[in-house]
Design a protein around this motif. Structure first.
Motif, PDB file in Angstrom:
ATOM      1  N   PHE A 197       2.124   6.818  -6.646  1.00 56.15           N
ATOM      2  CA  PHE A 197       1.029   7.681  -7.087  1.00 56.15           C
ATOM      3  C   PHE A 197       1.343   9.151  -6.839  1.00 56.15           C
ATOM      4  CE2 PHE A 197      -2.815  10.058  -5.879  1.00 56.15           C
ATOM      5  CZ  PHE A 197      -3.502  10.008  -7.086  1.00 56.15           C
ATOM      6  N   PHE A 198       1.781   9.481  -5.622  1.00 54.30           N
ATOM      7  CA  PHE A 198       2.039  10.890  -5.295  1.00 54.30           C
ATOM      8  C   PHE A 198       3.279  11.415  -6.011  1.00 54.30           C
ATOM      9  CE2 PHE A 198      -0.746   9.961  -1.616  1.00 54.30           C
ATOM     10  CZ  PHE A 198      -1.644  10.996  -1.797  1.00 54.30           C
ATOM     11  N   ILE A 252       2.493   1.746  -3.431  1.00 55.23           N
ATOM     12  CA  ILE A 252       1.544   2.267  -4.421  1.00 55.23           C
ATOM     13  C   ILE A 252       1.268   3.753  -4.173  1.00 55.23           C
ATOM     14  CG2 ILE A 252      -0.838   2.122  -5.245  1.00 55.23           C
ATOM     15  CD1 ILE A 252      -0.679  -0.902  -4.691  1.00 55.23           C
ATOM     16  N   LEU A 253       1.076   4.119  -2.889  1.00 56.12           N
ATOM     17  CA  LEU A 253       0.841   5.530  -2.572  1.00 56.12           C
ATOM     18  C   LEU A 253       2.051   6.385  -2.919  1.00 56.12           C
ATOM     19  CD1 LEU A 253      -1.010   5.264   0.874  1.00 56.12           C
ATOM     20  CD2 LEU A 253      -1.980   5.937  -1.341  1.00 56.12           C
ATOM     21  N   VAL A 279       0.831  -1.211   0.000  1.00 55.91           N
ATOM     22  CA  VAL A 279       0.000   0.000   0.000  1.00 55.91           C
ATOM     23  C   VAL A 279       0.863   1.258   0.000  1.00 55.91           C
ATOM     24  CG1 VAL A 279      -1.666   1.332   1.346  1.00 55.91           C
ATOM     25  CG2 VAL A 279      -1.966  -1.134   1.093  1.00 55.91           C
ATOM     26  N   LEU A 280       1.895   1.266   0.865  1.00 52.97           N
ATOM     27  CA  LEU A 280       2.791   2.425   0.931  1.00 52.97           C
ATOM     28  C   LEU A 280       3.532   2.619  -0.378  1.00 52.97           C
ATOM     29  CD1 LEU A 280       4.245   2.017   4.542  1.00 52.97           C
ATOM     30  CD2 LEU A 280       2.586   3.718   3.735  1.00 52.97           C
TER      31      LEU A 280
END
Length: 276
Positions: free
Chosen positions: A16-17, A12-13, A9-10
């Motif tokens: 993304f950012f 992917i985030l 999750v981290l």
């Protein structure tokens, strides 16, 4: 939620950012380049899709955009070629000839590349003025070649260091001179590094602004970054649409180069970082 899932999750985030932060200005630049009219103060803004800005850019002879683009291509291409040629001679000599202070010399070269450009602009302008090279291709090619040389030298030293010295000895036994060993044996083996260095040098020279602003006052030698920056002086108001169209057309070939040769570029920078 287990640890592995949290990591994904981290990750992917983070991706993304990072992509959002990096790409947003470029996406906005492309959108504005196709807008009917844009006023950043909030007046008369119209985002109707149109090619008007691109037609204005390419058809208006007072903008000289194609002249700026040609000048950038010539100056960047010649500067990159000279840089790679000279740096390959120097890198081969450094990796093959023993001399005291080799590491200190490479560190000095790297330190030189860290100097801000503004620290030498006064001397550079006086020198080029006395030589009569202001507003000429040569007046840009010479400082560009010197400015890009440290990065090119570091990349090529890392590549030549990775080629076993036994190959040189074998070439000498086969009757090759030093020059024949360099041209016929070393250059083909270091071809990926030489190609990567040329691409990086071309991108650096193509994007350079301060030297071009200092040493050119005429459209016949001015490069495209400076030309775009001076668009605002040609109209009563800042022509954001035309500026964004010019920025898009200028950025496009660089993006294509990076996408096509990204693997070579990353390898070149990585090898320099590890072995330098």
């Amino acid at each position: 939620m287990n640890e592995e899932l949290w990591k994904k999750v981290l990750l992917i985030l983070g991706i993304f950012f990072t992509a959002l932060f990096t790409l947003t200005p470029f996406v906005y630049m492309i959108i504005v380049s196709f807008a009917e009219s844009v006023d950043f103060l909030g007046r008369r803004t119209s985002l109707v899709f149109t090619f008007k800005n691109y037609l204005e850019l390419l058809r208006n002879p007072n903008l000289h955009f194609l002249d700026y683009l040609r000048n950038s291509a010539v100056v960047s291409g010649v500067s990159s070629f000279l840089t790679v040629l000279i740096a390959s001679f120097a890198a081969y000599s450094i990796t093959r000839l023993p001399f005291p202070g080799k590491s200190f010399f490479l560190m000095f070269v790297l330190a030189f590349s860290m100097f801000p450009q503004v620290s030498i602009v006064g001397f550079l302008f006086n020198l080029m003025s006395k030589l009569g090279l202001v507003n000429t291709y040569v007046g840009l090619i010479l400082p560009y070649t010197a400015w890009i040389m440290p990065l090119s030298l570091w990349i090529l030293v890392s590549y030549f260091s990775g080629i076993p010295k036994e190959i040189d000895k074998q070439a000498t036994i086969d009757g090759c001179t030093v020059w024949e060993t360099l041209f016929k044996v070393m250059w083909p083996l270091a071809r990926p590094g030489i190609f990567t260095t040329f691409i990086l040098a071309f991108i650096f020279a193509f994007n350079e602004f301060m030297f071009a602003l200092l040493l050119t006052t005429d459209f016949r030698a001015r490069t495209v970054p400076v030309g775009i920056a001076l668009f605002q002086g040609l109209h009563g108001e800042i022509p954001w649409g035309t500026i964004m169209a010019a920025s898009t057309l200028t950025t496009l070939p660089i993006v294509i180069l990076v996408i096509v040769f990204q693997k070579n570029i990353i390898q070149g920078l990585t090898r320099g970082a590890v072995k330098g």
